[in-house]
Scaffold this motif. Structure first.
Motif, PDB file in Angstrom:
ATOM      1  N   MET A 235      50.846  69.216  -7.200  1.00 40.16           N
ATOM      2  CA  MET A 235      50.785  70.438  -7.995  1.00 40.16           C
ATOM      3  C   MET A 235      50.089  71.550  -7.220  1.00 40.16           C
ATOM      4  O   MET A 235      50.478  72.723  -7.303  1.00 40.16           O
ATOM      5  CB  MET A 235      50.078  70.178  -9.330  1.00 40.16           C
ATOM      6  CG  MET A 235      50.295  71.287 -10.343  1.00 40.16           C
ATOM      7  SD  MET A 235      49.959  70.781 -12.051  1.00 40.16           S
ATOM      8  CE  MET A 235      51.393  69.767 -12.405  1.00 40.16           C
ATOM      9  N   TYR A 236      49.062  71.191  -6.449  1.00 35.87           N
ATOM     10  CA  TYR A 236      48.406  72.190  -5.596  1.00 35.87           C
ATOM     11  C   TYR A 236      49.403  72.777  -4.607  1.00 35.87           C
ATOM     12  O   TYR A 236      49.478  74.001  -4.429  1.00 35.87           O
ATOM     13  CB  TYR A 236      47.237  71.554  -4.852  1.00 35.87           C
ATOM     14  CG  TYR A 236      46.634  72.461  -3.813  1.00 35.87           C
ATOM     15  CD1 TYR A 236      45.706  73.444  -4.165  1.00 35.87           C
ATOM     16  CD2 TYR A 236      47.023  72.364  -2.474  1.00 35.87           C
ATOM     17  CE1 TYR A 236      45.172  74.291  -3.205  1.00 35.87           C
ATOM     18  CE2 TYR A 236      46.496  73.210  -1.513  1.00 35.87           C
ATOM     19  CZ  TYR A 236      45.568  74.174  -1.884  1.00 35.87           C
ATOM     20  OH  TYR A 236      45.051  75.021  -0.939  1.00 35.87           O
ATOM     21  N   GLU A 237      50.185  71.915  -3.974  1.00 41.04           N
ATOM     22  CA  GLU A 237      51.152  72.383  -2.979  1.00 41.04           C
ATOM     23  C   GLU A 237      52.288  73.175  -3.617  1.00 41.04           C
ATOM     24  O   GLU A 237      52.916  74.005  -2.967  1.00 41.04           O
ATOM     25  CB  GLU A 237      51.729  71.185  -2.211  1.00 41.04           C
ATOM     26  CG  GLU A 237      50.720  70.456  -1.345  1.00 41.04           C
ATOM     27  CD  GLU A 237      50.247  71.298  -0.171  1.00 41.04           C
ATOM     28  OE1 GLU A 237      50.933  72.296   0.165  1.00 41.04           O
ATOM     29  OE2 GLU A 237      49.193  70.976   0.408  1.00 41.04           O
ATOM     30  N   SER A 238      52.530  72.965  -4.932  1.00 48.05           N
ATOM     31  CA  SER A 238      53.644  73.654  -5.594  1.00 48.05           C
ATOM     32  C   SER A 238      53.339  75.108  -5.919  1.00 48.05           C
ATOM     33  O   SER A 238      54.245  75.895  -6.184  1.00 48.05           O
ATOM     34  CB  SER A 238      54.016  72.925  -6.884  1.00 48.05           C
ATOM     35  OG  SER A 238      53.034  73.172  -7.890  1.00 48.05           O
ATOM     36  N   GLY A 239      52.059  75.484  -5.920  1.00 44.53           N
ATOM     37  CA  GLY A 239      51.675  76.839  -6.299  1.00 44.53           C
ATOM     38  C   GLY A 239      51.142  76.930  -7.713  1.00 44.53           C
ATOM     39  O   GLY A 239      50.500  77.914  -8.073  1.00 44.53           O
TER      40      GLY A 239
END
Length: 628
Positions: A235-239
């Motif tokens: 989720m962090y990497e998704s923005g």
């Protein structure tokens, strides 16, 4: 004869109101608020000390976690805000899920007023803020004014709130849960960065896997934990802000009341260990006990102390350190951003919550909980302007300009102080112009309602007897004979109402008995169960009560499901809170009344002859013509 008045007043003060506990330092909410306050003061002192530069340099120290060529690098402040705060929002999500499944928000009619008040307390502050900041980068900070800091509000209520704040405390806690739902939705929708589809799909897959673990009845927390970490990273990497992973995971996890067969199995394992203590039985007993309680409740009990006493204070330490230089204060004093936050939190929360509560109660008579007054709601609404934790959290999301962020933080800190003082002032004015009585009123707090109350006799009978009783109380059991004689004497002229007041400190089986009577009421047999329980008031183990239910011909599957899911817990709790708010001296306590007048607490003996005389005297007094 009733139980000791002194003992029950102590119980009232200590177990329900929490004010006395808070002043003795026993209240966990107040201690958590104190930790948060200390961390805030330390952050301000540190940032404004001769070593103030170390505050910024420390919290902006980069820290990276890598695995091969992949990794995440953040400074310490963002590890706190994006990482540790995910656990905070996870606990918030667990609380929200539990409240909807088993708590205050399960009964929508009971929660209607605080939910409406929470919506107004979200909308009006945002509208006022946007009136002062309609455009520009400042407008993005409208979410700063939406939320209430539950820890601070409950702690302040214990210190400055009224002496009898049982209902107000529940009102504010229910409002805070609804407020959290709105705040989390706003963060998810309006404060999400540019989406990257690949990692987002991985995070969705992680959430689906957690849901499948639930479907497979995986009950150990470790399995959920491993998948949760992967979901957070994705989720962090998704923005999407990664703290929302905590919320989504919490909303998926199962929550349910303990199932009887699992409780009995755990008890059997425990007995086996007691009879033959060895490591194998010890492990089996421990696992059996854990399996009997839902993952939601076990994780909430595990993580709540860490979030309240460690994570949230660390968050305050990392985010509240504003340099209060003359330049910063001068800029804040003339900043529409700062004033928008102050006006939104202080005025918006106060006016929105108070007005919405008053209007809704006017439109729906009877929706306001007995014992909760509008001066109390106004004071609680004023305290709700303390938005601290989530407000500072959204400052970090909404504003990239450090100068604007500092102005917003000054606004949050100022609003919190003003809201606390305003709450104290409202409560003080309420006590001055409408002082509470030195002793609780002798009037029946909650009026008799055919839709709610169990009534024996004609609903419209001119004479009324209301009993607050405990099925395990021997005096209540004897009093049933008195009320029977009174009903036989007056016939259709009297109605008898029974309400619950289980004295847990003295009668460990009384609460389950009360809930069982309500489960029997769902099948149209409240009075049959009422009589059976009092007939066997010395034998109220769960197996005994189940046997009585079977003897009465109840559908046992439905009876067990109703007790397990807790549909009737709130009904028993409402009666108990009414009794505690009225500071009833013990059980049985009777209220006697005549048509057209509010029933009054009966303070004398409760034998049949005495009650008959008092009801006759009330009836005679009601018939006398009023003198000019």
């Amino acid at each position: 004869m009733t139980e000791s008045i002194t003992a029950h007043r102590t119980r009232f003060r200590g177990l329900v109101d929490k004010i006395a506990d808070a002043r003795r330092g026993d209240s966990s909410e107040t201690v958590a608020a104190a930790f948060l306050l200390v961390a805030t003061v330390v952050a301000l002192i540190w940032a404004n000390s001769p070593w103030g530069e170390t505050y910024q340099s420390f919290w902006h120290t980069p820290l990276s976690i890598t695995l091969g060529d992949q990794g995440i690098e953040l400074d310490l402040q963002h590890w706190v805000n994006d990482g540790l705060m995910a656990l905070f929002f996870f606990v918030v999500g667990l609380e929200v899920k539990r409240e909807f499944a088993m708590g205050e928000l399960r009964d929508r009619s009971r929660a209607a007023v605080p939910i409406v008040a929470a919506i107004a307390g979200l909308a009006l502050p945002a509208a006022l803020f946007l009136l002062l900041n309609p455009t520009g980068p400042e407008a993005a900070a409208w979410g700063v004014v939406i939320s209430t800091d539950t820890a601070f509000v409950v702690g302040l209520l214990a210190v400055v709130g009224p002496a009898r704040a049982v209902r107000l405390r529940i009102f504010l806690l229910t409002l805070a849960v609804a407020d959290d739902v709105g705040a989390l939705a706003i963060i998810a929708v309006f404060y999400t960065d540019e989406l990257r589809i690949g990692p987002l799909l991985v995070s969705v897959a992680g959430l689906a896997l957690i849901a499948s673990l639930r479907g497979l009845r995986v009950w150990r927390g470790a399995g959920y934990g491993l998948v949760s970490v992967v979901t957070w990273v994705a989720m962090y990497e998704s923005g999407v802000h990664p703290t929302l992973a905590g919320v989504m995971i919490a909303l998926i996890l199962p929550v349910y009341p303990p199932r009887r067969r699992e409780v009995e199995h755990a008890a059997a394992l425990t007995r086996a260990f007691r009879q033959s203590p060895n490591p194998e039985y010890a492990r089996a007993a421990r696992l059996g006990l854990e399996r009997a309680v839902s993952v939601n409740e076990r994780l909430m009990r595990l993580h709540q102390p860490y979030t309240a006493f460690i994570i949230v204070p660390i968050f305050a330490l990392a985010n509240a350190g504003v340099v209060l230089s003359s330049e910063t204060l001068r800029a804040a004093a003339t900043s529409s951003l700062t004033w928008g936050i102050v006006v939104g939190l202080v005025l918006g929360k106060f006016v929105g919550i108070t007005t919405a509560s008053a209007v809704f109660a006017k439109l729906r008579p009877g929706s306001m909980t007995p014992g909760l007054t509008f001066p109390q709601i106004a004071g609680g609404a004023a305290l709700s302007g303390v938005g601290f934790t989530i407000s500072l959290f959204i400052v970090d999301l909404a504003l990239d300009d450090p100068a604007l962020a500092d102005q917003a933080r000054v606004g949050v800190l100022s609003a919190s102080v003003i809201a606390a003082l305003l709450g104290w002032l409202v409560f003080s004015l309420g006590n001055r112009f409408a002082p509470p009585p030195a002793e609780p009123s002798l009037d029946l707090l909650r009026r008799v309602s055919p839709k709610r109350d169990h009534i024996r006799g004609p609903v419209g009978a001119p004479l009324t007897i209301v009993e607050y009783g405990d099925f395990e109380c021997p005096f209540c059991s004897k009093a049933t004979g008195s009320t029977r004689e009174v009903r036989e004497h007056f016939g259709d002229q009297v109605r008898y109402i029974f309400r619950h007041y289980p004295l847990d400190d003295y009668h460990p089986h009384a609460r389950y008995a009360s809930e069982a009577s309500e489960a029997a009421a769902a099948q149209g047999k409240f009075w049959e169960m009422h009589d059976m329980l009092f007939l066997h008031s010395d034998a109220l183990e769960r197996d005994d009560i189940d046997r009585y239910a079977a003897d009465l011909g109840l559908d046992m599957d439905r009876f067990e499901d109703d007790l397990r899911t807790g549909d009737f817990v709130t009904r028993v709790e409402d009666d108990e809170l009414d009794a505690l708010t009225s500071e009833l001296p013990g059980t049985p306590t009777f209220y006697l009344g005549v048509e057209g007048r509010v029933p009054q607490r009966h303070s004398g003996p409760h034998d049949a002859a005495t009650i008959i005389r008092e009801l006759e005297a009330m009836r005679a007094a009601a018939r006398r013509p009023v003198a000019d």
